[in-house]
Scaffold this motif. Structure first.
Motif, PDB file in Angstrom:
ATOM      1  N   ASP A   1       0.818  -1.209   0.000  1.00  0.00           N
ATOM      2  CA  ASP A   1       0.000   0.000   0.000  1.00  0.00           C
ATOM      3  C   ASP A   1       0.853   1.261   0.000  1.00  0.00           C
ATOM      4  O   ASP A   1       0.321   2.367   0.038  1.00  0.00           O
ATOM      5  N   TYR A   2       2.175   1.117  -0.046  1.00  0.00           N
ATOM      6  CA  TYR A   2       3.038   2.297  -0.110  1.00  0.00           C
ATOM      7  C   TYR A   2       4.240   1.984  -1.003  1.00  0.00           C
ATOM      8  O   TYR A   2       4.632   0.830  -1.189  1.00  0.00           O
ATOM      9  N   SER A   3       4.830   3.029  -1.561  1.00  0.00           N
ATOM     10  CA  SER A   3       5.780   2.877  -2.648  1.00  0.00           C
ATOM     11  C   SER A   3       7.060   2.165  -2.254  1.00  0.00           C
ATOM     12  O   SER A   3       7.589   1.356  -3.025  1.00  0.00           O
ATOM     13  N   GLN A   4       7.597   2.462  -1.077  1.00  0.00           N
ATOM     14  CA  GLN A   4       8.899   1.896  -0.727  1.00  0.00           C
ATOM     15  C   GLN A   4       8.884   0.371  -0.730  1.00  0.00           C
ATOM     16  O   GLN A   4       9.814  -0.269  -1.234  1.00  0.00           O
ATOM     17  N   LEU A   5       7.828  -0.218  -0.156  1.00  0.00           N
ATOM     18  CA  LEU A   5       7.771  -1.680  -0.091  1.00  0.00           C
ATOM     19  C   LEU A   5       7.502  -2.284  -1.467  1.00  0.00           C
ATOM     20  O   LEU A   5       8.157  -3.251  -1.873  1.00  0.00           O
TER      21      LEU A   5
ATOM     22  N   ILE B   1      -6.245  -6.667 -10.078  1.00  0.00           N
ATOM     23  CA  ILE B   1      -5.075  -6.493  -9.212  1.00  0.00           C
ATOM     24  C   ILE B   1      -4.678  -7.857  -8.665  1.00  0.00           C
ATOM     25  O   ILE B   1      -5.519  -8.598  -8.134  1.00  0.00           O
ATOM     26  N   ARG B   2      -3.395  -8.183  -8.794  1.00  0.00           N
ATOM     27  CA  ARG B   2      -2.880  -9.477  -8.352  1.00  0.00           C
ATOM     28  C   ARG B   2      -1.855  -9.248  -7.235  1.00  0.00           C
ATOM     29  O   ARG B   2      -0.890  -8.508  -7.410  1.00  0.00           O
TER      30      ARG B   2
ATOM     31  N   PHE C   1      -6.366   0.234   1.200  1.00  0.00           N
ATOM     32  CA  PHE C   1      -5.913   1.158   0.153  1.00  0.00           C
ATOM     33  C   PHE C   1      -6.672   0.918  -1.151  1.00  0.00           C
ATOM     34  O   PHE C   1      -7.121   1.861  -1.817  1.00  0.00           O
ATOM     35  N   ILE C   2      -6.814  -0.349  -1.523  1.00  0.00           N
ATOM     36  CA  ILE C   2      -7.523  -0.685  -2.764  1.00  0.00           C
ATOM     37  C   ILE C   2      -8.988  -0.301  -2.667  1.00  0.00           C
ATOM     38  O   ILE C   2      -9.564   0.286  -3.594  1.00  0.00           O
TER      39      ILE C   2
ATOM     40  N   LEU D   1     -11.395   1.273  -6.090  1.00  0.00           N
ATOM     41  CA  LEU D   1     -12.652   0.537  -5.976  1.00  0.00           C
ATOM     42  C   LEU D   1     -13.197   0.101  -7.332  1.00  0.00           C
ATOM     43  O   LEU D   1     -13.965  -0.848  -7.430  1.00  0.00           O
ATOM     44  N   PHE D   2     -12.776   0.778  -8.376  1.00  0.00           N
ATOM     45  CA  PHE D   2     -13.307   0.553  -9.718  1.00  0.00           C
ATOM     46  C   PHE D   2     -12.669  -0.629 -10.441  1.00  0.00           C
ATOM     47  O   PHE D   2     -13.084  -0.970 -11.548  1.00  0.00           O
ATOM     48  N   VAL D   3     -11.623  -1.261  -9.882  1.00  0.00           N
ATOM     49  CA  VAL D   3     -11.019  -2.387 -10.597  1.00  0.00           C
ATOM     50  C   VAL D   3     -11.993  -3.555 -10.626  1.00  0.00           C
ATOM     51  O   VAL D   3     -12.897  -3.666  -9.799  1.00  0.00           O
ATOM     52  N   ASN D   4     -11.796  -4.452 -11.568  1.00  0.00           N
ATOM     53  CA  ASN D   4     -12.776  -5.504 -11.831  1.00  0.00           C
ATOM     54  C   ASN D   4     -12.591  -6.752 -10.977  1.00  0.00           C
ATOM     55  O   ASN D   4     -13.521  -7.534 -10.819  1.00  0.00           O
TER      56      ASN D   4
END
Length: 384
Positions: free
Chosen positions: A217-221, A251-252, A269-270, A275-278
């Motif tokens: 949920d964050y860029s560094q990781l 999203i996988r 976060f997603i 929320l719009f992903v399938n």
């Protein structure tokens, strides 16, 4: 486990220095002459061999007289080949690859081994090589695939690195298989270029899904896991651009030791921002490639992240999102979320333990990757 590649050590009679041949398997020795050149005839008994076929595979060990100059003894591993399968034959080394199997639970085409990421658990480690022949193989195979095939996949490496040829593959899949879904596995980073997303949308494929990994949920990781700077930002922009163009996105999330503790936060976060992903797929780790090399720092018993998985699934489901659990045995999934589990492992690399033999849920359970059988949970148990 099913073998997809094999060599023959017992050629019957073969013309040397031919180019590789891609053909459609048939068991019909009476196929009309005009169709034979693109077909591979499999013969299971030592009878007279008809002429005109692109390749003849002898799926028996009997002696044969008066063989045509394109006959080869089929190895035991590939004698499962049947009508409508598609193979590639390499005459110089007597090798056969099964490119498509009509009865398989999943069929995918690797179109490149190159990639712009370097994921620490990648099951197909990237190589900087010229492998455009893989694109050509898929383009040659598409017209031969059975038109009632439910879905095929394009995978890599990173397929979008082919640019115009990537779009060409999508267009060819639409043209030759108008009733077949297309699942494209991409890291999503190149879709930060809106023009690429527009090009995909303009093909107007009737049933396409772009599967894109998001590992934190964050860029560094996320950037650490994929070993690429700015990958998180590129991926999010790519997802937004695809959805802006009305291209379906999945999203996988591959779960391992480095990110399982962030599953609840990633799900939140997603649910808040994407929320719009399938579809969202929460996936068990496959111990191949880099994942096998780095397994001591990556593998975690799914039993030990049941709480995090439960929270993530419930969070996504409550938000109205379509969510699935992949690559995880049912007995390691909390009972309340087992309904989200899918038998997702391709049949050619799917296996079970001896402990699973008497399990009443085996037919519904996804089992294990064959490559994972040396590193399995101590909490496997058969349901009575």
């Amino acid at each position: 486990m099913i073998r997809l590649h094999s060599k023959s050590n017992t050629p019957v009679s073969i013309v040397e220095h031919q180019k590789p041949f891609i053909g459609k398997v048939t068991l019909n020795r009476n196929l009309p002459n005009g169709l034979r050149a693109q077909h591979v005839l499999v013969i299971s008994e030592g009878t007279e061999i008809p002429m005109g076929f692109g390749l003849v595979l002898l799926a028996h060990d009997e002696e044969v007289n008066d063989c045509p100059p394109n006959a080869i003894r089929l190895s035991q591993e590939l004698r499962y080949l049947k009508d409508h399968d598609v193979i590639k034959f390499y005459p110089d080394i007597l090798k056969i690859d099964a490119l498509f199997r009509k009865d398989a639970n999943a069929n995918s085409f690797l179109v490149t081994e190159r990639c712009n990421s370097f994921c620490i658990m990648c099951s197909q480690p990237p190589k900087e090589i010229d492998d455009h022949y893989l694109v050509d193989d898929m383009l040659a195979a598409l017209p031969l695939i059975h038109p009632e095939t439910h879905e095929i996949a394009i995978t890599g490496g990173e397929p979008t690195l082919w640019g115009d040829d990537f779009i060409r593959l999508i267009q060819a899949a639409k043209n030759h298989l108008p009733n077949t879904g297309l699942h494209i596995l991409s890291n999503g980073r190149n879709f930060k270029d809106l023009n690429l997303a527009i090009q995909v949308a303009q093909v107007r494929h009737q049933d396409v899904m772009i599967g894109i990994p998001l590992y934190a949920d964050y860029s560094q990781l996320h950037d650490f896991i994929v070993q690429a700077d700015n990958a998180f930002d590129d991926t999010i922009r790519g997802i937004l651009n695809l959805k802006r163009c009305q291209v379906p996105v999945e999203i996988r999330i591959v779960i391992h030791q480095k990110n399982f503790h962030r599953l609840p936060k990633l799900a939140e976060f997603i649910a808040r921002n994407l929320l719009f992903v399938n579809h969202v797929a929460l996936m068990g780790l496959e111990l191949m490639g880099f994942a096998k090399s780095n397994q001591d720092g990556l593998w975690v018993d799914p039993y030990d992240y049941q709480n995090e998985l439960h929270y993530a699934v419930e969070t996504l489901a409550r938000a109205g999102m379509r969510v699935s659990i992949y690559n995880t045995p049912l007995c390691l999934i909390p009972e309340s979320i087992r309904c989200y589990a899918v038998r997702s492992i391709s049949d050619w690399k799917n296996d079970y333990l001896d402990a699973c033999l008497g399990c009443s849920a085996k037919e519904q359970c996804g089992g294990f990757f064959s490559s994972n059988l040396t590193k399995v949970s101590q909490n496997i148990k058969a349901f009575g």
